[in-house]
Scaffold this motif. Structure first.
Motif, mmCIF file in Angstrom:
data_model
loop_
_atom_site.group_PDB
_atom_site.id
_atom_site.type_symbol
_atom_site.label_atom_id
_atom_site.label_comp_id
_atom_site.label_asym_id
_atom_site.label_seq_id
_atom_site.Cartn_x
_atom_site.Cartn_y
_atom_site.Cartn_z
ATOM 1 N N TYR A 188 4.511 -1.521 6.071
ATOM 2 C CA TYR A 188 3.837 -2.545 5.270
ATOM 3 C C TYR A 188 2.460 -2.072 4.791
ATOM 4 O O TYR A 188 1.836 -1.202 5.401
ATOM 5 C CB TYR A 188 3.639 -3.819 6.101
ATOM 6 C CG TYR A 188 4.917 -4.395 6.645
ATOM 7 C CD1 TYR A 188 5.850 -4.979 5.790
ATOM 8 C CD2 TYR A 188 5.212 -4.314 7.999
ATOM 9 C CE1 TYR A 188 7.033 -5.497 6.272
ATOM 10 C CE2 TYR A 188 6.395 -4.840 8.495
ATOM 11 C CZ TYR A 188 7.299 -5.431 7.627
ATOM 12 O OH TYR A 188 8.480 -5.944 8.105
ATOM 13 N N ASN A 189 2.017 -2.683 3.694
ATOM 14 C CA ASN A 189 0.624 -2.532 3.242
ATOM 15 C C ASN A 189 0.266 -1.067 2.990
ATOM 16 O O ASN A 189 1.095 -0.291 2.605
ATOM 17 C CB ASN A 189 -0.324 -3.187 4.248
ATOM 18 C CG ASN A 189 0.155 -4.559 4.663
ATOM 19 O OD1 ASN A 189 0.536 -5.344 3.800
ATOM 20 N ND2 ASN A 189 0.187 -4.844 5.953
ATOM 21 N N GLY A 190 -0.960 -0.702 3.250
ATOM 22 C CA GLY A 190 -1.411 0.668 3.050
ATOM 23 C C GLY A 190 -1.998 0.876 1.672
ATOM 24 O O GLY A 190 -1.495 0.358 0.670
ATOM 25 N N VAL A 191 -3.109 1.633 1.611
ATOM 26 C CA VAL A 191 -3.828 1.879 0.359
ATOM 27 C C VAL A 191 -4.235 3.350 0.288
ATOM 28 O O VAL A 191 -4.333 4.017 1.322
ATOM 29 C CB VAL A 191 -5.084 0.981 0.255
ATOM 30 C CG1 VAL A 191 -4.703 -0.457 -0.060
ATOM 31 C CG2 VAL A 191 -5.915 1.036 1.528
ATOM 32 N N ALA A 192 -4.456 3.825 -0.933
ATOM 33 C CA ALA A 192 -4.876 5.216 -1.103
ATOM 34 C C ALA A 192 -5.725 5.348 -2.354
ATOM 35 O O ALA A 192 -5.560 4.587 -3.320
ATOM 36 C CB ALA A 192 -3.656 6.131 -1.205
#
Length: 262
Positions: A63-67
């Motif tokens: 789920y989710n996570g950003v970069a």
DNA sequence: ATGGTTGGGGTCCAA
């Protein structure tokens, strides 16, 4: 400098469409949300090959996570955690004195009532804490870009039907209230609306649950790029990669892009 | 009023 934001809905399965976007638009900085992977499984090699030599990743399983992917050097800044421990924010300082904040605001579930839907309650609290953080930790005179999937369509013309969506999560008065609080925290400018009048419909997301997204065109503008006043003189252009929604096996969101000219 | 689709991980949850 060209900056883009895209809720990618799994980074590992979208390398092809990311390549198409990058080839066509050549963004200097590409911010992703919903990468849906732990940082150790992030496809660094493929994105390095697309020219993003500088990468900051904050992930979690499933789920989710950003970069933040960049062709210009980045220096890691805060990784803020509000309400819960989820990976929904990452930020970076860029050499020219700018700070970039990439957010994936909680979607909020289906029922627009914080009393009976804890996910909606969490969304409102998350947005309130974002507004408070900027108000207390940054100044309106700082050069700040706040972007990402904010999961709120703030204006009447940011949804396909204002009346029909008034009680639908993403367009309720409660979410619009907290969106406004975030705007007010540093007097942020809604960069895309600098170019498109508020009475013109504008979307960045179309549900998968329509036979023909283009024909039904039941879109919402959930993805935003907000800038502080000192960056406004440099804002020269915007784009929304609407045709990207037609790419095979793509996200239900499309990239939102701005250009900042020195 | 309901169901429609997608991704990840594991036989269901979140969007």
């Amino acid at each position: 400098m060209r900056v883009a934001t895209w809720n990618i809905n799994s980074v590992r399965i979208r390398l092809g469409v990311i390549k198409s976007f990058v080839d066509q638009y050549q963004p200097d900085i590409l911010c992703l949300q919903e990468i849906k992977t732990e940082a150790e499984n992030f496809p660094h090699a493929a994105l390095d090959n697309m020219g993003f030599k500088h990468r900051l990743v904050r992930g979690e399983k499933s789920y989710n996570g950003v970069a933040i992917l960049s062709k210009v050097p980045l220096e890691i800044s805060d990784q803020l955690t509000f309400v819960n421990g989820q990976a929904r924010h990452i930020s970076a300082r860029i050499s020219n004195g700018m700070e970039l904040h990439n957010f994936y605001v909680p979607a909020g579930g289906d029922i627009a009532d914080p009393e009976i839907n804890s996910k909606f309650d969490m969304k409102l609290k998350y947005m309130e804490e974002v507004a408070n953080w900027f108000q207390h930790n940054r100044k309106a005179s700082d050069r700040i870009i706040l972007l990402g999937d904010i999961n709120v369509a703030p204006g009447k013309y940011d949804v396909w039907s204002h009346r029909q969506l008034l009680d639908i999560v993403s367009h309720t008065y409660m979410e619009k209230y907290y969106f406004r609080k975030i705007l007010n925290s540093l007097n942020f400018i809604d960069a895309v609306r600098e170019f498109v009048p508020h009475h013109e419909k504008l979307y960045s997301w179309w549900s998968y649950r329509n036979k023909d997204w283009k024909l039904s065109n039941k879109g919402r503008r959930l993805d935003h790029i907000l800038i502080t006043e000192p960056l406004k003189p440099y804002l020269t252009n915007y784009d929304i990669f609407k045709s990207g929604r037609d790419l095979a096996s793509t996200s239900d969101h499309v990239p939102v892009i701005i250009d900042l000219q020195r």
